[in-house]
Design a protein around this motif. Structure first.
Motif, PDB file in Angstrom:
ATOM      1  N   LEU A 123      -9.677  12.887 -13.325  1.00 42.64           N
ATOM      2  CA  LEU A 123      -9.271  13.853 -12.308  1.00 42.64           C
ATOM      3  C   LEU A 123      -7.940  14.439 -12.749  1.00 42.64           C
ATOM      4  N   LYS A 124      -7.992  15.558 -13.431  1.00 49.39           N
ATOM      5  CA  LYS A 124      -6.784  16.160 -13.992  1.00 49.39           C
ATOM      6  C   LYS A 124      -5.792  16.569 -12.919  1.00 49.39           C
ATOM      7  N   SER A 125      -6.275  16.865 -11.716  1.00 48.93           N
ATOM      8  CA  SER A 125      -5.378  17.283 -10.635  1.00 48.93           C
ATOM      9  C   SER A 125      -4.759  16.108  -9.889  1.00 48.93           C
ATOM     10  N   GLY A 126      -5.150  14.881 -10.229  1.00 50.16           N
ATOM     11  CA  GLY A 126      -4.394  13.721  -9.797  1.00 50.16           C
ATOM     12  C   GLY A 126      -4.770  13.107  -8.462  1.00 50.16           C
ATOM     13  N   VAL A 127      -4.117  11.958  -8.197  1.00 52.74           N
ATOM     14  CA  VAL A 127      -4.384  11.150  -7.003  1.00 52.74           C
ATOM     15  C   VAL A 127      -3.067  10.597  -6.467  1.00 52.74           C
ATOM     16  N   THR A 128      -2.928  10.597  -5.150  1.00 51.87           N
ATOM     17  CA  THR A 128      -1.838   9.878  -4.499  1.00 51.87           C
ATOM     18  C   THR A 128      -2.414   8.584  -3.934  1.00 51.87           C
ATOM     19  N   TYR A 129      -1.827   7.455  -4.343  1.00 49.31           N
ATOM     20  CA  TYR A 129      -2.341   6.137  -3.969  1.00 49.31           C
ATOM     21  C   TYR A 129      -1.505   5.505  -2.862  1.00 49.31           C
ATOM     22  N   GLN A 130      -2.153   4.607  -2.120  1.00 46.05           N
ATOM     23  CA  GLN A 130      -1.463   3.744  -1.168  1.00 46.05           C
ATOM     24  C   GLN A 130      -1.553   2.313  -1.663  1.00 46.05           C
ATOM     25  N   LEU A 131      -0.393   1.652  -1.766  1.00 49.38           N
ATOM     26  CA  LEU A 131      -0.329   0.250  -2.166  1.00 49.38           C
ATOM     27  C   LEU A 131       0.034  -0.578  -0.944  1.00 49.38           C
ATOM     28  N   ASN A 132      -0.697  -1.655  -0.713  1.00 50.36           N
ATOM     29  CA  ASN A 132      -0.457  -2.504   0.443  1.00 50.36           C
ATOM     30  C   ASN A 132       0.488  -3.647   0.058  1.00 50.36           C
ATOM     31  N   LEU A 133       1.519  -3.874   0.878  1.00 56.64           N
ATOM     32  CA  LEU A 133       2.586  -4.822   0.572  1.00 56.64           C
ATOM     33  C   LEU A 133       2.450  -6.081   1.423  1.00 56.64           C
ATOM     34  N   LEU A 134       2.498  -7.242   0.777  1.00 55.36           N
ATOM     35  CA  LEU A 134       2.312  -8.516   1.463  1.00 55.36           C
ATOM     36  C   LEU A 134       3.349  -9.540   0.999  1.00 55.36           C
ATOM     37  N   GLY A 135       3.526 -10.581   1.790  1.00 54.41           N
ATOM     38  CA  GLY A 135       4.352 -11.717   1.412  1.00 54.41           C
ATOM     39  C   GLY A 135       3.504 -12.888   0.971  1.00 54.41           C
ATOM     40  N   ASN A 136       4.158 -13.993   0.567  1.00 51.40           N
ATOM     41  CA  ASN A 136       3.484 -15.228   0.157  1.00 51.40           C
ATOM     42  C   ASN A 136       2.514 -15.002  -0.999  1.00 51.40           C
ATOM     43  N   GLN A 137       2.941 -14.191  -1.957  1.00 53.14           N
ATOM     44  CA  GLN A 137       2.111 -13.919  -3.122  1.00 53.14           C
ATOM     45  C   GLN A 137       2.632 -14.689  -4.340  1.00 53.14           C
ATOM     46  N   LYS A 138       1.725 -15.087  -5.210  1.00 48.03           N
ATOM     47  CA  LYS A 138       2.089 -15.836  -6.399  1.00 48.03           C
ATOM     48  C   LYS A 138       1.838 -15.015  -7.659  1.00 48.03           C
ATOM     49  N   ASP A 139       2.610 -15.324  -8.700  1.00 49.07           N
ATOM     50  CA  ASP A 139       2.393 -14.644  -9.961  1.00 49.07           C
ATOM     51  C   ASP A 139       1.247 -15.302 -10.726  1.00 49.07           C
ATOM     52  N   ARG A 140       0.980 -14.791 -11.920  1.00 53.04           N
ATOM     53  CA  ARG A 140      -0.175 -15.274 -12.692  1.00 53.04           C
ATOM     54  C   ARG A 140      -0.121 -16.781 -12.939  1.00 53.04           C
TER      55      ARG A 140
END
Length: 636
Positions: free
Chosen positions: A460-477
């Motif tokens: 999609l050359k004209s692009g996308v605006t995304y929404q990212l959902n933010l949470l707590g209590n998350q762990k890394d890899r």
């Protein structure tokens, strides 16, 4: 744009609006007394149709305001220019110079060597604006000057000329809210080795400006004395320091933070611990510790930084994301897994840089497969596959000086394309991110030659605006808890553009009534509205849009000159009782000559741009006025 709305366009509409409301009457002056603003809805404007409209920065949009007593009042918007980058409004050593002229390490204006008359360089690309909350009762605005498109001889000057920022003291009418520049000063970057290409920026919650340095010079290519990168860095060094070999690629690619004291004096630090990559901009979360960044370019990564202490970016932990795709509809969706790169401090990283470290001290490298080497593909190597092996003990240097390469080595996704602006909706725990051009690394690899293929989304050359959902209590890899309540867990498309199969009569290659190539983002909590500015060659004229998060209505509210990018988008809900939407334009007339335009005479259009503004000669700084006071707005 809501096509069911009745909108006025052109000169007739502008005259009608000017007659209906006195030129500098604020919306507040006509609003019901002592009533709170409950909701705001913009009514869009049509795209420009005539040469006169296509050359202007203008709006014929209106805004409907619903008050707590149920009354709905409509107000016209207008665009107010503060100054152009070529205007001699900046003061350096008692001399008036253009606002967009860069200064060297000694604070002297930099002259253009190609000018036979010794003219100064003048950037035609004003970008980010931060209008700080009042300091000592005064309003200050920090503005970026991103780059110089051409020199006086008409040669490309992009990435060769040191960049700059200005600090403007703004006068504000107590009656109308009208803003005028009282004085403009150039900000001194000599303590941090100058300023690379500053793109977008943001206002921190603690009232400082967070800038950017995008398209960091490739430290590997720099080691080749015949490379373009070497020439670029050396030219920068010659113009800024007066000596070619004084510039180091590891000096650049960070977040500069600008603080203003009560005397109106600026100071600058660069935050090396936030990582080195193509910093488009930074956005701070409500905890005053968690940061997200745009990483502009092709084959880039998504980074998150969690500071050790609130309102202090001098020490913290840098992470990079692994994208796990979950869908392709409405631009696509995916879950995010975070990989810890390193914990560090600005002081530690600065010491590594000052030691004279080079790329070859950090990695062994190869252009062909080799035992013990990992294949990666990132922007830093012009999007080509390279094979790297980390040298013993160089983990921290790799994480902070070669952040994207190191992220790829650890398995993070480096396939994002044109990752641009960010905006925060704190109440909904949502972060908005602009992908200006969803192609290249974000498409499925049909060659089978890429090291990984995490992202396989529709082109999609004209692009996308995304929404990212933010949470707590998350762990890394590795299973360690991330010390933040604002960890992006997933992302999904919110607004998408629409590519056209063939250009329309105005040369647009994307639907003119939808967003094309979203770049700048700014969210207004008071208006519950996401503002989007375009950096688009797909739209012959670029626009600023208002997207109401409650009604889901999208409205065009500003048009910039033909060929110009919309920049400096900044929604200020309350500055001493008045509300504004700041928006600049840069490089007017750019790329128009190569378009097929039949709706108007293209040659006459180019002549009008050149006469009225100047093609790639200057940019404009200004704002949209006419908004009601939003100080007491209640978000539903």
């Amino acid at each position: 744009m809501n096509k069911n709305k009745r909108v006025k366009t052109g000169v007739t509409a502008a005259l009608a609006l000017a007659i209906s409301v006195p030129a500098w009457a604020p919306a507040e002056a006509f609003s019901p007394k002592h009533m709170k603003v409950e909701s705001v809805q913009f009514n869009g404007m049509e795209s420009p149709k005539t040469i006169d409209e296509m050359v202007q920065t203008y709006t014929t949009a209106t805004v409907d305001v619903t008050y707590s007593n149920g009354k709905v009042t409509s107000y016209p918007l207008s665009y107010q220019s503060l100054f152009k980058s070529e205007d001699k409004v900046a003061t350096v050593n008692g001399e008036k110079i253009p606002a967009g002229t860069p200064i060297d390490v000694n604070g002297q204006p930099i002259k253009d060597p190609s000018s036979p008359t010794g003219d100064y360089f003048v950037s035609d690309a004003p970008d980010s604006n931060s209008v700080l909350n009042p300091i000592g009762g005064k309003l200050y605005m920090v503005t970026h000057y991103e780059y110089q498109t051409i020199d006086k001889a008409g040669n490309s000057a992009y990435g060769l000329v040191p960049a700059s920022m200005s600090l403007t003291t703004l006068n504000q009418s107590k009656k109308t809210g009208e803003l005028t520049p009282k004085n403009v000063q150039k900000i001194d970057f000599s303590e941090v080795n100058g300023l690379w290409i500053p793109c977008n920026g943001s206002l921190s919650p603690w009232n400082t400006h967070l800038g950017s340095e995008e398209y960091e010079p490739d430290a590997r290519a720099y080691l080749d004395p015949t490379s373009t990168t070497r020439s670029q860095v050396d030219t920068f060094g010659k113009l800024y320091f007066g000596e070619e070999d004084k510039a180091n690629p590891y000096f650049y690619g960070y977040i500069p933070e600008i603080s203003i004291n009560k005397k109106g004096e600026s100071s600058v630090v660069k935050h090396y611990s936030t990582g080195r990559f193509s910093h488009e901009m930074t956005k701070v979360m409500p905890d005053n510790r968690t940061l997200y960044f745009g990483d502009d370019g092709s084959q880039t990564a998504m980074f998150m930084y969690v500071a050790d202490r609130e309102k202090d970016l001098s020490a913290g932990t840098l992470y990079a994301a692994k994208f796990h795709q979950t869908g392709t509809k409405t631009g696509g969706s995916g879950d995010l897994e975070w990989i810890k790169l390193s914990h560090s401090t600005d002081k530690e990283v600065k010491a590594i840089i000052d030691s004279g470290i080079t790329f070859e001290d950090i990695f062994e490298s190869s252009d062909v497969p080799k035992e013990g080497f990992t294949a990666i593909k990132t922007y830093a190597n012009n999007g080509k596959v390279e094979y790297l092996k980390l040298k013993p003990g160089q983990e921290k240097a790799a994480a902070l000086l070669e952040s994207r390469r190191y992220a790829a080595l650890l398995g993070a996704t480096t396939e994002f394309n044109k990752m641009e602006g960010l905006a925060l909706n704190a109440q909904d725990h949502a972060l908005y991110m602009a992908i200006a051009d969803q192609s290249k690394g974000m498409e499925k690899d049909l060659t089978g030659k890429d090291p990984v293929d995490d992202i396989q989304l529709p082109k999609l050359k004209s692009g996308v605006t995304y929404q990212l959902n933010l949470l707590g209590n998350q762990k890394d890899r590795k299973g360690a808890l991330i010390q933040s309540d604002y960890v992006a867990k997933s992302m999904k498309g919110l607004l998408v553009g629409e590519d056209l199969k063939a250009p329309d009569a105005y040369g647009n290659t994307a639907n003119v009534d939808k967003i094309a190539n979203p770049d700048n983002l700014s969210y207004s909590d008071a208006m519950n509205t996401l503002f989007i500015g375009e950096d688009s060659s797909a739209h012959t004229n670029n626009f600023v849009w208002a997207y109401n998060l409650e009604t889901k209505e999208l409205d065009r509210i500003l048009s910039t000159p033909v060929g110009a990018e919309s920049t400096g988008l900044f929604a200020a809900d309350d500055r001493k009782g008045f509300s504004y939407i700041f928006s600049n334009f840069q490089h007017p007339g750019d790329e128009v000559a190569g378009k097929t335009i039949t709706a108007v005479d293209k040659n006459a259009l180019l002549e009008a741009v050149d006469e009225q503004i100047g093609i790639n000669q200057t940019g404009g700084v200004g704002y949209i006025s006419g908004l009601p006071s939003l100080r007491n707005t209640e978000k539903k």
